[in-house]
Design a protein around this motif. Structure first.
Motif, mmCIF file in Angstrom:
data_model
loop_
_atom_site.group_PDB
_atom_site.id
_atom_site.type_symbol
_atom_site.label_atom_id
_atom_site.label_comp_id
_atom_site.label_asym_id
_atom_site.label_seq_id
_atom_site.Cartn_x
_atom_site.Cartn_y
_atom_site.Cartn_z
ATOM 1 N N ASP A 23 0.832 -1.199 0.000
ATOM 2 C CA ASP A 23 0.000 0.000 0.000
ATOM 3 C C ASP A 23 0.866 1.248 0.000
ATOM 4 N N GLU A 24 2.149 1.095 -0.297
ATOM 5 C CA GLU A 24 3.042 2.233 -0.261
ATOM 6 C C GLU A 24 2.714 3.213 -1.387
ATOM 7 N N PRO A 25 2.694 4.507 -1.071
ATOM 8 C CA PRO A 25 2.396 5.493 -2.118
ATOM 9 C C PRO A 25 3.578 5.693 -3.050
ATOM 10 N N ARG A 45 4.318 25.602 3.672
ATOM 11 C CA ARG A 45 3.712 25.513 4.999
ATOM 12 C C ARG A 45 2.222 25.195 4.916
ATOM 13 N N ALA A 46 1.552 25.728 3.904
ATOM 14 C CA ALA A 46 0.096 25.595 3.802
ATOM 15 C C ALA A 46 -0.357 24.153 3.621
ATOM 16 N N VAL A 47 0.470 23.329 2.966
ATOM 17 C CA VAL A 47 0.022 21.964 2.677
ATOM 18 C C VAL A 47 0.816 20.887 3.387
ATOM 19 N N SER A 48 1.944 21.224 3.977
ATOM 20 C CA SER A 48 2.806 20.183 4.539
ATOM 21 C C SER A 48 2.130 19.494 5.720
ATOM 22 N N GLU A 49 2.162 18.168 5.690
ATOM 23 C CA GLU A 49 1.594 17.361 6.770
ATOM 24 C C GLU A 49 2.582 17.179 7.916
ATOM 25 N N ILE A 50 3.795 17.589 7.706
ATOM 26 C CA ILE A 50 4.805 17.569 8.757
ATOM 27 C C ILE A 50 5.216 19.003 9.040
ATOM 28 N N GLU A 51 5.891 19.221 10.144
ATOM 29 C CA GLU A 51 6.451 20.544 10.384
ATOM 30 C C GLU A 51 7.506 20.818 9.321
ATOM 31 N N PRO A 52 7.298 21.826 8.479
ATOM 32 C CA PRO A 52 8.227 22.028 7.365
ATOM 33 C C PRO A 52 9.640 22.316 7.853
ATOM 34 N N LEU A 53 10.583 21.816 7.078
ATOM 35 C CA LEU A 53 11.974 22.197 7.291
ATOM 36 C C LEU A 53 12.213 23.480 6.524
ATOM 37 N N PHE A 87 3.347 16.202 1.381
ATOM 38 C CA PHE A 87 1.897 16.284 1.203
ATOM 39 C C PHE A 87 1.401 15.026 0.500
ATOM 40 N N SER A 88 0.363 14.417 1.031
ATOM 41 C CA SER A 88 -0.174 13.180 0.463
ATOM 42 C C SER A 88 -1.460 13.461 -0.298
ATOM 43 N N LEU A 89 -1.640 12.734 -1.398
ATOM 44 C CA LEU A 89 -2.853 12.817 -2.193
ATOM 45 C C LEU A 89 -3.442 11.422 -2.317
ATOM 46 N N ASP A 90 -4.737 11.298 -2.070
ATOM 47 C CA ASP A 90 -5.420 10.009 -2.180
ATOM 48 C C ASP A 90 -6.058 9.924 -3.549
ATOM 49 N N MET A 91 -5.324 9.372 -4.498
ATOM 50 C CA MET A 91 -5.790 9.222 -5.869
ATOM 51 C C MET A 91 -5.956 7.732 -6.137
ATOM 52 N N LEU A 93 -3.982 5.789 -7.374
ATOM 53 C CA LEU A 93 -2.747 5.327 -6.740
ATOM 54 C C LEU A 93 -2.330 6.429 -5.775
ATOM 55 N N PRO A 94 -2.205 6.135 -4.483
ATOM 56 C CA PRO A 94 -1.847 7.198 -3.539
ATOM 57 C C PRO A 94 -0.478 7.781 -3.853
ATOM 58 N N LEU A 95 -0.369 9.084 -3.696
ATOM 59 C CA LEU A 95 0.867 9.795 -3.980
ATOM 60 C C LEU A 95 1.365 10.489 -2.729
ATOM 61 N N GLU A 96 2.658 10.511 -2.567
ATOM 62 C CA GLU A 96 3.288 11.293 -1.508
ATOM 63 C C GLU A 96 4.227 12.281 -2.174
ATOM 64 N N LEU A 97 3.919 13.555 -2.026
ATOM 65 C CA LEU A 97 4.676 14.606 -2.693
ATOM 66 C C LEU A 97 5.715 15.174 -1.749
ATOM 67 N N PHE A 98 6.957 15.196 -2.198
ATOM 68 C CA PHE A 98 8.034 15.841 -1.463
ATOM 69 C C PHE A 98 8.256 17.202 -2.108
ATOM 70 N N LEU A 99 8.004 18.259 -1.360
ATOM 71 C CA LEU A 99 8.048 19.620 -1.884
ATOM 72 C C LEU A 99 9.333 20.309 -1.459
ATOM 73 N N PHE A 100 10.075 20.811 -2.438
ATOM 74 C CA PHE A 100 11.330 21.502 -2.184
ATOM 75 C C PHE A 100 11.202 22.941 -2.671
ATOM 76 N N GLY A 101 11.171 23.895 -1.746
ATOM 77 C CA GLY A 101 11.100 25.300 -2.103
ATOM 78 C C GLY A 101 12.487 25.885 -2.265
#
Length: 216
Positions: A23-25, A45-53, A87-91, A93-101
């Protein structure tokens, strides 16, 4: 799952069914770029499910000649390396997005190469009060061949322009989507990220595989 390399982005994770024993995204790396003060850290910051670095430092007099505060006079910090959020998306196929600003100033462009390595695409965030601040980011992703979209961050009090006006000002071809968003609002940012994923599928990277993007 390792990140796809620019020029080798594999659309299969979006289209194939989930394997029965996992079930890994699917993990996708996305770059959030744009000029100084356009709202990149806010978006992450607006979408991160973790405390952003974040790697923000206070602005000093030493940076005054290069960090122009016109239109963002209240800004007192700046990103000096990168922001990171998840940020995770339930599609289907589940996706896990790693966002780099990215840092916004042109003097950090060399770092953009490293942050773009392995990304499926980029969001170029723009501020209509200082649209020229995002010229470098648009040119950068065009040059390295990484799929991207332009997201106009609609700041309070800023003039609202038509999409055609934004497209003309940035000299964007018709294949590059232009969307409008509020970088403070999770649902608005999620819509931007979905548009970028669609763009990455329809406009795959044109970069050949290289060990470093700076060979371009």
């Amino acid at each position: 799952m390792p990140f796809p390399t620019p020029g080798q982005a594999d659309p299969a994770p979006f289209s194939r069914g989930r394997e029965a024993d996992t079930d890994e995204p699917a993990i996708l790396k996305i770059v959030i770029a744009g000029g100084f003060g356009v709202g990149k850290t806010t978006l992450v910051r607006a979408v991160s499910e973790i405390e952003p670095l974040t790697t923000e430092e206070y602005l000093t007099q030493a940076s005054a000649p290069t960090d122009k505060l016109h239109g963002v006079e209240a800004k007192d910090t700046t990103t000096v390396a990168f922001d990171f959020g998840r940020f995770s998306l339930d599609m289907p196929l589940p996706l896990e997005l790693f966002l780099f600003g990215t840092p916004g100033q042109d003097r950090f462009v060399d770092l953009w190469y490293d942050l773009s390595h392995g990304a499926i695409g980029a969001v170029v965030l723009a501020d209509t009060r200082r649209l020229e601040a995002s010229f470098t980011a648009v040119s950068f992703f065009e040059r390295i061949g990484l799929p991207f979209i332009v997201a106009v961050n609609q700041f309070d009090g800023a003039h609202r322009y038509l999409e055609a006006d934004i497209r003309d000002a940035l000299d964007l071809p018709a294949v590059i989507p232009v969307v409008f968003c509020d970088a403070r609002v999770t649902t608005s940012v999620a819509g931007v990220l979905l548009t970028l994923i669609d763009q990455a599928l329809s406009q795959p990277s044109t970069r050949p595989a290289h060990s470093t993007l700076q060979d371009a």
